[in-house]
Design a protein around this motif. Structure first.
Motif, PDB file in Angstrom:
ATOM      1  N   SER A   1      36.938  61.677 -41.519  1.00 25.82           N
ATOM      2  CA  SER A   1      35.555  61.533 -41.056  1.00 25.82           C
ATOM      3  C   SER A   1      35.168  60.080 -40.788  1.00 25.82           C
ATOM      4  O   SER A   1      34.094  59.814 -40.251  1.00 25.82           O
ATOM      5  CB  SER A   1      34.598  62.119 -42.097  1.00 25.82           C
TER       6      SER A   1
ATOM      7  N   VAL B   1      31.583  67.592 -49.902  1.00 25.29           N
ATOM      8  CA  VAL B   1      32.912  68.156 -49.671  1.00 25.29           C
ATOM      9  C   VAL B   1      33.563  68.559 -50.998  1.00 25.29           C
ATOM     10  O   VAL B   1      34.315  69.539 -51.059  1.00 25.29           O
ATOM     11  CB  VAL B   1      33.790  67.167 -48.875  1.00 25.29           C
TER      12      VAL B   1
ATOM     13  N   THR C   1      32.488  65.916 -42.092  1.00 26.01           N
ATOM     14  CA  THR C   1      32.861  66.209 -43.475  1.00 26.01           C
ATOM     15  C   THR C   1      32.381  67.595 -43.902  1.00 26.01           C
ATOM     16  O   THR C   1      33.107  68.351 -44.546  1.00 26.01           O
ATOM     17  CB  THR C   1      32.261  65.141 -44.420  1.00 26.01           C
TER      18      THR C   1
ATOM     19  N   THR D   1      39.784  64.710 -46.057  1.00 25.67           N
ATOM     20  CA  THR D   1      38.649  65.051 -45.202  1.00 25.67           C
ATOM     21  C   THR D   1      37.758  63.829 -44.999  1.00 25.67           C
ATOM     22  O   THR D   1      37.319  63.537 -43.878  1.00 25.67           O
ATOM     23  CB  THR D   1      37.827  66.197 -45.831  1.00 25.67           C
ATOM     24  N   GLY D   2      37.497  63.097 -46.084  1.00 21.44           N
ATOM     25  CA  GLY D   2      36.698  61.882 -45.976  1.00 21.44           C
ATOM     26  C   GLY D   2      37.356  60.828 -45.108  1.00 21.44           C
ATOM     27  O   GLY D   2      36.686  60.146 -44.323  1.00 21.44           O
TER      28      GLY D   2
ATOM     29  N   THR E   1      29.307  62.527 -41.497  1.00 25.48           N
ATOM     30  CA  THR E   1      28.787  63.510 -42.450  1.00 25.48           C
ATOM     31  C   THR E   1      28.920  64.924 -41.910  1.00 25.48           C
ATOM     32  O   THR E   1      29.321  65.847 -42.629  1.00 25.48           O
ATOM     33  CB  THR E   1      27.315  63.203 -42.782  1.00 25.48           C
TER      34      THR E   1
ATOM     35  N   GLY F   1      28.559  62.633 -48.455  1.00 23.20           N
ATOM     36  CA  GLY F   1      29.728  63.269 -47.855  1.00 23.20           C
ATOM     37  C   GLY F   1      30.753  63.708 -48.893  1.00 23.20           C
ATOM     38  O   GLY F   1      31.101  64.892 -48.989  1.00 23.20           O
TER      39      GLY F   1
ATOM     40  N   ALA G   1      38.931  66.926 -39.530  1.00 15.34           N
ATOM     41  CA  ALA G   1      37.798  66.021 -39.742  1.00 15.34           C
ATOM     42  C   ALA G   1      37.794  64.895 -38.713  1.00 15.34           C
ATOM     43  O   ALA G   1      36.728  64.508 -38.207  1.00 15.34           O
ATOM     44  CB  ALA G   1      37.852  65.444 -41.154  1.00 15.34           C
TER      45      ALA G   1
END
Length: 448
Positions: free
Chosen positions: A397, A163, A367, A393-394, A364, A159, A353
């Motif tokens: 997610s 990204v 992401t 973003t992570g 995933t 992930g 996200a």
């Protein structure tokens, strides 16, 4: 509206499992059918979507999960898991054992998928829980917190790497910032929250875990292998995969070509190959080297796989539910909701996200989908810290793992919890990871 349909589907799933006591796998497939039809997937494509989701999920984790269970069972049946447990208890003490598990899981989680970390460490967690006579959940929550944080924030996980590529972020800086974000996140979600959860869902902390991973044997200390070889055997797949990740990171900088040596190293350090090699290594170190007959070692492997049947089906069912939501166009609907926004790019990336994660189930997928919606906004704003946008973003997610996430079912089933307990522990815990990750990212943005 797609979001309403998903909410109704989740509610129906909870009712089927908790009120009518219907088998979890059957409930997941039934709800997948209903959601697929309500989202407008053509009738002729419904079965294909469900099969693709189930097969895709099990294709991703089936080999790793099966081999990981074998590896864990070999180490446990040889007494290696008990030796590791006894040593950690003696070094850290009962009061600080959660810290030991958190640190060990974080180290493993840097190189391993969330699922692999869980399946490798579960036998050791079982042994520690049995030795201390505490609930598996009390020890399991720090483990999954560390694994989830590493999965969300740290390259070389797929992930964060993907990204970083989409945003053209610096992977090294992402790793540095990711560690800074992951440490307080792990402490809040993995050490502090379980104390709160014990008051919210006290029944979860009476659980002894799932029988899917077998009955834990008890050994005298002199009957167990040494601590060093036990840890080395348990971490062997981590070492192999970490070596591959390091090579992938330095290869572009050094300028190595994709020659036969690089391809061979990449093959050996691939997660599936690493697990096969690690099982063979464990057969030697935990079995043949200690004069344990091959048949006895293979019986451990067989029992590991035989006990996992329903658990694997449930995880696949979660993948089927995720796939019909993806195929139903929910991601496109979310994209339309955010057209023309002028929000802070870090906050915007996190919200997109997070919403995709809640709707689609897969962190995933969330992401990988988010950058396409965020990049147009980034083009209009100068001096944006791309690495922090990628980490936001992570963080998004990771939030609110629930019934459309295969990881939710893995944690729930392996720790032996019911639906209410899983929501009160893992769903809330993953939400804390997501929110804490956002807060730390925003603080870093202010400092930098």
């Amino acid at each position: 509206m797609p979001l309403v349909i998903i909410a109704v589907g989740v509610l129906l799933l909870i009712i089927l499992i908790m009120r009518f006591k219907l088998n979890t796998f059957a409930s997941l497939i039934i709800v997948s059918f209903i959601i697929a039809l309500l989202l407008g997937i053509p009738i002729k494509n419904v079965i294909t979507s469900i099969e693709n989701g189930l097969g895709g999920t099990l294709g991703h984790i089936g080999i790793i999960f099966g081999l990981g269970a074998m590896l864990g069972r070999i180490i446990a049946d040889a007494g290696g898991a008990q030796r590791i447990a006894d040593t950690l208890i003696s070094k850290f003490g009962q009061k600080r054992i959660q810290w030991a598990i958190l640190i060990a899981s974080f180290i493993c989680g840097i190189a391993l998928f969330l699922e692999v970390t869980i399946v490798l460490l579960i036998p050791i967690i079982f042994s520690i829980a049995k030795e201390l006579r505490v609930s598996i959940v009390k020890l399991g929550l720090p483990m999954v917190t560390a694994a989830l944080s590493a999965h969300a924030f740290l390259p070389p996980h797929p992930g964060p790497i993907a990204v970083a590529s989409e945003y053209h972020a610096n992977v090294g800086m992402m790793l540095l910032y990711g560690i800074i974000i992951a440490i307080p996140t792990c402490l809040i979600a993995g050490i502090w929250y379980p104390k709160i959860a014990q008051k919210i869902v006290p029944t979860a902390f009476t659980r002894e875990g799932s029988e899917a991973f077998g009955v834990q044997k008890t050994f005298k200390l002199e009957e167990t292998p040494g601590f060093g070889i036990s840890v080395f055997t348990a971490l062997f797949p981590v070492i192999l995969m970490a070596a591959g990740a390091v090579m992938d990171m330095i290869q572009p900088a050094v300028g190595f070509k994709d020659n036969w040596l690089v391809q061979t190293i990449r093959l050996i350090t691939n997660s599936d190959t690493a697990m096969i090699i690690s099982v063979l290594f464990a057969v030697y170190t935990m079995g043949l080297r200690r004069n344990i007959p091959m048949k006895q070692v293979m019986d451990s492997c067989s029992s590991a796989v035989n006990n996992l049947g329903m658990l694997i089906l449930i995880i696949g069912g979660g993948g089927a539910l995720k796939q019909v939501i993806v195929d139903g166009g929910v991601g496109d609907y979310v994209a339309k909701l955010f057209e023309g926004t002028h929000m802070s790019p870090i906050l915007f990336a996190w919200i997109v996200a997070a919403l995709l994660r809640v709707c689609l189930g897969s962190g995933t997928v969330a992401t990988l989908t988010t950058p396409a919606l965020v990049l147009p906004l980034l083009a209009t704003i100068p001096n944006v810290n791309i690495e922090l946008v990628a980490l936001a973003t992570g963080a998004g997610s990771a939030i609110a793992s629930h019934v459309n996430d295969a990881g939710f079912w893995m944690v729930k089933e392996s720790l032996g919890m019911n639906m209410k307990e899983a929501f009160g522990t893992y769903t809330v815990l993953s939400t804390i990871v997501g929110i804490s990750g956002l807060v730390c990212t925003l603080l870093l943005d202010i400092i930098l």
